[in-house]
Design an enzyme around this catalytic site. Structure first.
Site, PDB file in Angstrom:
ATOM      1  N   ASP A   1       0.773  -1.179  -0.205  1.00 12.79           N
ATOM      2  CA  ASP A   1       0.086  -0.046   0.092  1.00 12.79           C
ATOM      3  C   ASP A   1       0.787   1.174  -0.065  1.00 12.79           C
ATOM      4  O   ASP A   1       1.782   1.355   0.396  1.00 12.79           O
ATOM      5  CB  ASP A   1      -0.851  -0.012   1.134  1.00 12.79           C
ATOM      6  CG  ASP A   1      -2.030   0.974   1.229  1.00 12.79           C
ATOM      7  OD1 ASP A   1      -2.338   1.210  -0.122  1.00 12.79           O
ATOM      8  OD2 ASP A   1      -2.609   1.420   2.311  1.00 12.79           O
ATOM      9  N   GLY A   2       0.148   2.225  -0.569  1.00 13.44           N
ATOM     10  CA  GLY A   2       0.903   3.566  -0.500  1.00 13.44           C
ATOM     11  C   GLY A   2       1.412   4.128  -1.740  1.00 13.44           C
ATOM     12  O   GLY A   2       2.204   5.171  -2.125  1.00 13.44           O
TER      13      GLY A   2
ATOM     14  N   ARG B   1      -0.745   8.835 -10.670  1.00  8.52           N
ATOM     15  CA  ARG B   1      -0.704   7.440  -9.540  1.00  8.52           C
ATOM     16  C   ARG B   1      -0.351   6.282 -10.326  1.00  8.52           C
ATOM     17  O   ARG B   1       0.290   5.571  -9.535  1.00  8.52           O
ATOM     18  CB  ARG B   1      -2.235   7.272  -9.174  1.00  8.52           C
ATOM     19  CG  ARG B   1      -2.648   8.407  -8.187  1.00  8.52           C
ATOM     20  CD  ARG B   1      -4.346   7.988  -8.004  1.00  8.52           C
ATOM     21  NE  ARG B   1      -4.406   6.703  -7.255  1.00  8.52           N
ATOM     22  CZ  ARG B   1      -4.143   6.625  -5.966  1.00  8.52           C
ATOM     23  NH1 ARG B   1      -4.019   7.530  -5.115  1.00  8.52           N
ATOM     24  NH2 ARG B   1      -4.218   5.519  -5.242  1.00  8.52           N
TER      25      ARG B   1
ATOM     26  N   SER C   1      -7.418  -5.444  -4.759  1.00  6.18           N
ATOM     27  CA  SER C   1      -8.660  -5.988  -3.982  1.00  6.18           C
ATOM     28  C   SER C   1      -9.921  -6.086  -4.757  1.00  6.18           C
ATOM     29  O   SER C   1     -10.187  -5.482  -5.890  1.00  6.18           O
ATOM     30  CB  SER C   1      -8.777  -5.287  -2.881  1.00  6.18           C
ATOM     31  OG  SER C   1      -9.345  -4.154  -3.044  1.00  6.18           O
TER      32      SER C   1
ATOM     33  N   ASN D   1     -11.102  -2.536  -5.374  1.00  3.74           N
ATOM     34  CA  ASN D   1     -10.262  -1.714  -5.840  1.00  3.74           C
ATOM     35  C   ASN D   1     -10.687  -1.468  -7.446  1.00  3.74           C
ATOM     36  O   ASN D   1     -10.487  -0.560  -7.914  1.00  3.74           O
ATOM     37  CB  ASN D   1      -8.845  -2.152  -6.101  1.00  3.74           C
ATOM     38  CG  ASN D   1      -7.921  -1.998  -4.952  1.00  3.74           C
ATOM     39  OD1 ASN D   1      -7.081  -2.628  -4.687  1.00  3.74           O
ATOM     40  ND2 ASN D   1      -8.294  -1.057  -3.961  1.00  3.74           N
ATOM     41  N   TRP D   2     -11.887  -2.299  -7.866  1.00  2.00           N
ATOM     42  CA  TRP D   2     -12.421  -1.899  -8.882  1.00  2.00           C
ATOM     43  C   TRP D   2     -13.209  -0.703  -9.028  1.00  2.00           C
ATOM     44  O   TRP D   2     -13.648   0.090 -10.063  1.00  2.00           O
ATOM     45  CB  TRP D   2     -13.610  -2.971  -9.415  1.00  2.00           C
ATOM     46  CG  TRP D   2     -13.087  -4.186  -9.511  1.00  2.00           C
ATOM     47  CD1 TRP D   2     -13.038  -5.383  -8.576  1.00  2.00           C
ATOM     48  CD2 TRP D   2     -12.330  -4.765 -10.831  1.00  2.00           C
ATOM     49  NE1 TRP D   2     -12.345  -6.405  -9.255  1.00  2.00           N
ATOM     50  CE2 TRP D   2     -12.062  -6.097 -10.524  1.00  2.00           C
ATOM     51  CE3 TRP D   2     -12.013  -4.128 -12.178  1.00  2.00           C
ATOM     52  CZ2 TRP D   2     -11.337  -6.816 -11.602  1.00  2.00           C
ATOM     53  CZ3 TRP D   2     -11.340  -4.794 -13.099  1.00  2.00           C
ATOM     54  CH2 TRP D   2     -10.745  -6.043 -12.540  1.00  2.00           C
TER      55      TRP D   2
ATOM     56  N   ARG E   1     -12.006   2.183  -8.295  1.00  2.00           N
ATOM     57  CA  ARG E   1     -11.066   3.395  -8.519  1.00  2.00           C
ATOM     58  C   ARG E   1     -11.492   3.749 -10.156  1.00  2.00           C
ATOM     59  O   ARG E   1     -11.827   3.005 -10.776  1.00  2.00           O
ATOM     60  CB  ARG E   1      -9.672   2.705  -8.385  1.00  2.00           C
ATOM     61  CG  ARG E   1      -9.365   2.607  -7.093  1.00  2.00           C
ATOM     62  CD  ARG E   1      -8.037   2.436  -6.923  1.00  2.00           C
ATOM     63  NE  ARG E   1      -7.731   1.874  -5.321  1.00  2.00           N
ATOM     64  CZ  ARG E   1      -6.439   1.969  -4.777  1.00  2.00           C
ATOM     65  NH1 ARG E   1      -5.525   2.215  -5.374  1.00  2.00           N
ATOM     66  NH2 ARG E   1      -6.269   1.960  -3.491  1.00  2.00           N
TER      67      ARG E   1
ATOM     68  N   ARG F   1      -4.887  -1.124   9.078  1.00  2.00           N
ATOM     69  CA  ARG F   1      -6.211  -2.124   8.830  1.00  2.00           C
ATOM     70  C   ARG F   1      -6.040  -3.157   8.135  1.00  2.00           C
ATOM     71  O   ARG F   1      -4.933  -3.176   7.203  1.00  2.00           O
ATOM     72  CB  ARG F   1      -7.466  -1.216   8.463  1.00  2.00           C
ATOM     73  CG  ARG F   1      -7.047  -0.331   7.090  1.00  2.00           C
ATOM     74  CD  ARG F   1      -8.334   0.515   6.712  1.00  2.00           C
ATOM     75  NE  ARG F   1      -8.056   1.267   5.561  1.00  2.00           N
ATOM     76  CZ  ARG F   1      -7.455   2.547   5.559  1.00  2.00           C
ATOM     77  NH1 ARG F   1      -7.690   3.103   6.848  1.00  2.00           N
ATOM     78  NH2 ARG F   1      -7.139   3.351   4.571  1.00  2.00           N
TER      79      ARG F   1
END
Ligand code: IPE
Ligand code: IPE
Ligand code: MG
Length: 241
Positions: A22-23, A35, A67, A70-71, A73, A195
Site C-alpha cells: 500500500d501507498g 498515480r 482487491s 479496488n474496481w 477506482r 487495517r
C-alpha cells in the site's frame, strides 16, 4: 536471533510473510507524478522484494496487489494496474529459471481471459520450483474467498458428498484459494494505515502484525530485515500460556 545476522542465518524466521503493498498513490503524489507511476514503481519493488525475502529463507510470500474493492477506482487507474499485471506476467516466465513458484489467489473469472490464461500457464510452469512460493492476490477479497468456499461446500452437500458434521476448520481451509499453504506468520502493512482491508481474513487468525510508515515504493532490503527482526521478538501463544 535476528539483529545484525543478515541473510539466511536467523534462528526464528517466519515461514510465510504476507504484505499489503500500500501507498503507491501517495508516493506518486509526493513526487508530483500520476498515480499509475506509483503503481509502476511498486511493481518494480515487488519483483526485488521476492529476492530479498527468498535470500533470507522465507518460504512463502503473499502480496496483495488488487482487491475486490479496488474496481471502485477510476477506469484509467484500474486499466493501468491491469497492464502492469500483464507486463509482470510476460516477465514472470523467467520465474521458473529463478526457481520461484508463482501462484495467484483471488477471483480470476472477472479478469480479462488473456490474463487469466497467462496466470494459469505460469502456475503450471513453476509448480516444481522450490526456492520460494509467491502468492499474488489479484481481485482478492477475504470475504469473497470465504463465500466461494461455502458455496463449494453447499454444492457438495447438495450432491450428498459430505455431511454437515464433516465440515471442519481444516475442511473449510482446504476450499480456500490458499489450500495447502500455511497461514501467514506475519502480515505487514506499509503506508501508515493500520487495517486489514479484507486481506486473508480467515488465515490471519494468529498472524503477527507489523505496520510501517514507509510507502510501498520506498520499501527496501533494510525493511525486510526490520520485519524479520520484529517477528523474532514476538511471543506467539496461539491461545495457550
Ligand atoms: C496500493 O497503493 C496499490 C493498490 C491498492 C492497487 P494505493 O494505490 O492504495 O496507494 P495509496 O493508498 O492511494 O497511497
Ligand atoms: C489494500 O489497499 C489493497 C491493496 C494494497 C491491493 P487499499 O488502499 O485498497 O485499502 P484501503 O482502501 O486503504 O483500506
Ligand atoms: Mg491504499
Amino acid at each position: 536471533m535476528g539483529g545484525e545476522n543478515g541473510k539466511g542465518t536467523r534462528e526464528v524466521l517466519p515461514e510465510h510473510v504476507a504484505v499489503i503493498m500500500d501507498g503507491n498513490g501517495r508516493w506518486a503524489k509526493k513526487h508530483g507524478l500520476p498515480r499509475n507511476l506509483g503503481h509502476k514503481k511498486g511493481a518494480e519493488v515487488f519483483t526485488k522484494s521476492v529476492e530479498w525475502f527468498a535470500d533470507r529463507g522465507v518460504k512463502y510470500l503473499t502480496v496483495y496487489a488488487f482487491s475486490t474493492e479496488n474496481w471502485k477506482r477510476p477506469k484509467e487507474e484500474v486499466d493501468g494496474i491491469m497492464s502492469l499485471l500483464k507486463e509482470y506476467l510476460d516477465k514472470a516466465k523467467d520465474n521458473k529459471d529463478k526457481n520461484i513458484r508463482t501462484l495467484f489467489i483471488g477471483d480470476k473469472s472477472a479478469l480479462d481471459k488473456s490474463l487469466s490464461k497467462k496466470m494459469s500457464e505460469i502456475e503450471e510452469k513453476t509448480v516444481n520450483c522450490s526456492r520460494i512460493t509467491v502468492l499474488i492476490a489479484i481481485n482478492y477479497g477475504g470475504r469473497n474467498e470465504i463465500v466461494e468456499a461455502v458455496r463449494k461446500i453447499a454444492e457438495e452437500m447438495k450432491n450428498g458428498d459430505i455431511r454437515a458434521e464433516e465440515v471442519t476448520e481444516e475442511y473449510l481451509s482446504s476450499k480456500l484459494y490458499t489450500a495447502r499453504i500455511p497461514d501467514p506468520d506475519v502480515i505487514v502493512r506499509p503506508s501508515g494505515e493500520r487495517r486489514i482491508s479484507n486481506f486473508l481474513l480467515w488465515q490471519a487468525a494468529y498472524s503477527e502484525f507489523v505496520y510501517m510508515d514507509r510507502l510501498w515504493p520506498d520499501f527496501s532490503e533494510k525493511d525486510v530485515d526490520y520485519i524479520l527482526d520484529e517477528y523474532a521478538k514476538r511471543n506467539r501463544r496461539f491461545g495457550a500460556i
